[in-house]
Each structure stands twice: as structure tokens, then as C-alpha cells.
Write a protein that holds these residues in place. Structure first.
Motif, PDB file in Angstrom:
ATOM      1  N   VAL A 134      35.188  41.578  34.025  1.00  0.00           N
ATOM      2  CA  VAL A 134      35.515  40.161  34.204  1.00  0.00           C
ATOM      3  C   VAL A 134      36.092  39.971  35.598  1.00  0.00           C
ATOM      4  O   VAL A 134      37.010  40.702  35.996  1.00  0.00           O
ATOM      5  N   HIS A 135      35.569  39.003  36.330  1.00  0.00           N
ATOM      6  CA  HIS A 135      35.980  38.763  37.705  1.00  0.00           C
ATOM      7  C   HIS A 135      36.696  37.430  37.849  1.00  0.00           C
ATOM      8  O   HIS A 135      36.353  36.456  37.157  1.00  0.00           O
ATOM      9  N   ASP A 136      37.657  37.366  38.778  1.00  0.00           N
ATOM     10  CA  ASP A 136      38.222  36.070  39.140  1.00  0.00           C
ATOM     11  C   ASP A 136      37.489  35.553  40.385  1.00  0.00           C
ATOM     12  O   ASP A 136      36.521  36.156  40.854  1.00  0.00           O
ATOM     13  N   ASP A 239      35.152  29.266  29.214  1.00  0.00           N
ATOM     14  CA  ASP A 239      36.149  29.451  28.167  1.00  0.00           C
ATOM     15  C   ASP A 239      36.958  30.717  28.441  1.00  0.00           C
ATOM     16  O   ASP A 239      36.770  31.382  29.474  1.00  0.00           O
ATOM     17  N   SER A 240      37.859  31.041  27.552  1.00  0.00           N
ATOM     18  CA  SER A 240      38.796  32.144  27.783  1.00  0.00           C
ATOM     19  C   SER A 240      38.392  33.438  27.077  1.00  0.00           C
ATOM     20  O   SER A 240      39.218  34.318  26.893  1.00  0.00           O
ATOM     21  N   ASP A 241      37.113  33.537  26.716  1.00  0.00           N
ATOM     22  CA  ASP A 241      36.697  34.673  25.899  1.00  0.00           C
ATOM     23  C   ASP A 241      35.363  35.263  26.385  1.00  0.00           C
ATOM     24  O   ASP A 241      34.356  35.212  25.676  1.00  0.00           O
ATOM     25  N   THR A 290      41.661  31.523  34.621  1.00  0.00           N
ATOM     26  CA  THR A 290      43.093  31.250  34.785  1.00  0.00           C
ATOM     27  C   THR A 290      43.362  30.174  35.829  1.00  0.00           C
ATOM     28  O   THR A 290      44.202  29.278  35.628  1.00  0.00           O
ATOM     29  N   LEU A 291      42.669  30.236  36.954  1.00  0.00           N
ATOM     30  CA  LEU A 291      42.932  29.292  38.044  1.00  0.00           C
ATOM     31  C   LEU A 291      42.630  27.861  37.618  1.00  0.00           C
ATOM     32  O   LEU A 291      43.412  26.950  37.903  1.00  0.00           O
ATOM     33  N   ALA A 292      41.530  27.641  36.934  1.00  0.00           N
ATOM     34  CA  ALA A 292      41.201  26.282  36.487  1.00  0.00           C
ATOM     35  C   ALA A 292      42.233  25.766  35.496  1.00  0.00           C
ATOM     36  O   ALA A 292      42.611  24.588  35.518  1.00  0.00           O
ATOM     37  N   HIS A 302      37.519  24.030  23.228  1.00  0.00           N
ATOM     38  CA  HIS A 302      36.885  25.227  22.658  1.00  0.00           C
ATOM     39  C   HIS A 302      37.213  26.421  23.552  1.00  0.00           C
ATOM     40  O   HIS A 302      36.419  26.802  24.407  1.00  0.00           O
ATOM     41  N   PRO A 303      38.402  27.012  23.381  1.00  0.00           N
ATOM     42  CA  PRO A 303      38.806  28.120  24.250  1.00  0.00           C
ATOM     43  C   PRO A 303      38.002  29.389  24.027  1.00  0.00           C
ATOM     44  O   PRO A 303      38.081  30.319  24.829  1.00  0.00           O
ATOM     45  N   SER A 304      37.250  29.443  22.930  1.00  0.00           N
ATOM     46  CA  SER A 304      36.376  30.590  22.671  1.00  0.00           C
ATOM     47  C   SER A 304      35.058  30.103  22.087  1.00  0.00           C
ATOM     48  O   SER A 304      35.020  29.188  21.252  1.00  0.00           O
ATOM     49  N   TRP A 305      33.986  30.746  22.496  1.00  0.00           N
ATOM     50  CA  TRP A 305      32.667  30.484  21.916  1.00  0.00           C
ATOM     51  C   TRP A 305      32.658  30.800  20.413  1.00  0.00           C
ATOM     52  O   TRP A 305      31.833  30.259  19.676  1.00  0.00           O
ATOM     53  N   ARG A 306      33.570  31.637  19.952  1.00  0.00           N
ATOM     54  CA  ARG A 306      33.583  32.003  18.533  1.00  0.00           C
ATOM     55  C   ARG A 306      33.781  30.773  17.641  1.00  0.00           C
ATOM     56  O   ARG A 306      33.155  30.650  16.588  1.00  0.00           O
TER      57      ARG A 306
END
Length: 314
Positions: A134-136, A239-241, A290-292, A302-306
Motif C-alpha cells: 500500500v502506497h501513500d 476507501d480505507s481497506d 489518510t491525507l484525504a 463506505h469505509p470498506s468495500w466489504r
């Protein structure tokens, strides 16, 4: 504020227009012809027609709008084949808009006295396929793209360099993740979801390609927030996941109630997918949002696609 939205009828533009109007802005929204005028008016925008590749027309239309903020959402994906071996061909019109279209719109924004410029970009496969999964935003873009996506990556790099290089206007690049939700390929009636239902999208090799998703409404909300928040620079709107193909694709199969995806060795899939498709399925990197979240104050619904994928089957 007066917002000039170039590409108001696209995937982001459709949900974005009413959000901007609800936030109290005046929206001038473009399309290539008059077919969408009534729809744009119904959503609260003032419709205008514009060819983003016609410099004189862009300067005139943007100048007449007198915008405070210009948003670049222009694309041209109508008639896409969906064949990853023809990736650059499918994105040819969009790439022209990322090249000349970006230059025209940025010049017009400056001449019109706009204070802020927001441009769409993309994260995922354009990232360097090295290092962490995972890259920023500080990570480099791919220095060795597949032949099928070389021109598309060059156009993305041009957009980002032109926007981040602007010094006389606050300019932001929003790198969106893989869209899902209404109006996208990964929707209840979308082409990609239909492929998955039919088990035509396999897990290739180990399925180690890490994808970052974003619901289209969440992406639009981040864009609306960027109108008044965030320092100039690049932002990952995902999203965050972030998750490997080997995780999210079987999960989606279970939600859809279909058998698990087929598994295909990388050597067998390459002639079908091309090197670009193989990279996406096996080695692409995810994105850190994180930056956004911190700079834009963005909290995706929807913080996760799950959870988000459940909206595709409800």
C-alpha cells in the motif's frame, strides 16, 4: 461560489452536481452536446456545451462563466471494448482530455481568475509495483508500465505534473480508486459485475494485486469537500481497506451467491489479459487515504468495500 464543472455528466459529475448545489454553490456544468441539458437543469446546474480539446472554445466558455473554482472531470470512455490488451486504445479520447484538455482548462481557469483548480486522476495500477503493498501519495508512479498502458500512464503523469506545477492557482489532484456503485461498471447493472456473476473474471496466479475501491458517492463527496478544503497537492480518494484480488473477488462471489472464482496460472492468463491485465491482477499496489481524510475532512460512508459491496446486491 461559482463552480465550473467540466464533465458534469460523467460518473463523478452526476452525483457531484446536486452535492455542490446542496452546499450552496452555483454550478455551471459542461457536456459535449445539448442532450443532457434538461438533466443538468433538473440537478440544479446551468448547462453549457464545450469541447475540451478546442482551446479557443474552452477559454471563451470558462471565461463567460467567471468561476471561483474549476473542476476537471472530462473523460471519453464511450464505446470502450473492455479488452485490457487494448487499454490505451480504449482510453485514447480520455488521454487526449488529460493532455490538451488539462492544459486548456488550466489556462482558462487562470485567465478567468479562478482561485482553485481540481483535477481527476487515478490510483492503483499507475503506482510503482515495488515496495510495500500500500502506497501513500509520496510514492512514485510506475517507471515500467505495460506496453498496453504506456500512453495512458503518460497522460496521467502529464495531468498530475501540470496541476501540481501550477503556482498561481491553488491546484489539487484527486486520485480516485476503483469506482463501484450507480453508473459504474461495478454496479447492479454494470458490465464488470455481470462478468463476475458469470465467473469470467478469475483469480490470476496468487491474486496478489492490491486494489483500492471507492463508492462513487463517496468519491463525489470528497470532490465537493476539495472545493473549499485541502492544501494544493495530490490526494488518494479511496476507501480505507485496500485488499488483494484473492480476498475481494471471492468475497464478492459469495455476496452474489455464485460459485468461487476460477483460478488461472499467470502464464496461461497473460495472452488473454496482456501484461497490463496481469499486473493489475498480480502486482498492483493499493492506496493509503489518510491525507484525504485528514486534509479534506472526508469521512466516506463506505469505509470498506466489504460493506459497500452489499449495496450491489441489496
Amino acid at each position: 461560489m461559482r463552480i465550473f464543472l467540466a464533465g458534469a455528466t460523467g460518473a463523478i459529475g452526476r452525483p457531484l452536481v446536486p452535492m455542490l448545489v446542496a452546499d450552496g454553490h452555483t454550478v455551471i456544468g459542461t457536456s459535449r452536446g445539448h442532450a443532457h441539458d434538461d438533466t443538468l437543469r433538473a440537478r440544479g446546474a446551468e448547462p453549457v456545451t464545450m469541447d475540451g480539446l478546442d482551446r479557443a472554445e474552452v477559454l471563451a466558455v470558462v471565461g463567460a462563466a467567471e468561476p471561483d473554482v474549476v473542476i476537471h472531470q472530462m473523460s471519453g470512455l464511450a464505446g470502450s471494448s473492455g479488452d485490457l490488451r487494448r487499454f490505451d486504445e480504449d482510453f485514447a479520447a480520455t488521454n487526449d482530455l488529460r493532455l490538451a484538455g488539462t492544459d486548456n482548462l488550466l489556462e482558462a481557469a487562470r485567465e478567468a481568475g479562478a482561485k482553485r483548480f481540481i483535477a481527476a486522476s487515478y490510483t492503483g495500477w499507475p503506482q510503482a509495483r515495488t515496495g510495500a503493498p500500500v502506497h501513500d501519495e509520496s510514492a512514485p508512479l510506475d517507471a515500467d508500465p505495460a506496453p498496453e498502458s504506456h500512453r495512458t500512464l503518460a497522460a496521467i503523469k502529464h495531468t498530475e505534473a501540470a496541476v501540481t506545477g501550477a503556482r498561481d492557482i491553488d491546484a489539487l489532484v484527486l486520485r480516485y480508486g476503483m469506482f463501484y456503485g450507480p453508473g459504474t461498471g461495478l454496479a447492479r447493472d454494470g458490465d464488470l459485475l455481470a462478468m463476475i456473476r458469470a465467473r469470467k473474471l478469475p483469480v490470476v496466479g496468487g491474486g496478489g494485486g492490491v486494489w483500492s475501491f471507492v463508492h462513487i458517492a463517496d468519491a463525489a463527496r470528497a470532490t465537493a469537500l476539495a472545493v473549499g478544503r485541502g492544501r494544493p497537492g495530490i490526494y488518494h480518494v479511496t476507501d480505507s481497506d485496500p485488499a488483494p484480488v484473492a480476498v475481494w473477488l471471492p468475497y464478492l462471489h459469495r455476496l452474489l451467491g455464485v460459485r468461487p472464482p476460477r483460478r488461472v496460472p499467470a502464464w496461461l492468463a497473460r495472452p488473454i489479459l496482456g501484461r497490463h491485465g496481469l499486473n493489475m491482477m498480480t502486482s498492483t499496489r493499493g492506496a493509503d487515504n489518510t491525507l484525504a481524510r485528514t486534509e479534506l475532512g472526508w469521512v466516506p460512508d463506505h469505509p470498506s468495500w466489504r460493506d459497500g459491496f452489499r449495496t450491489l446486491t441489496d
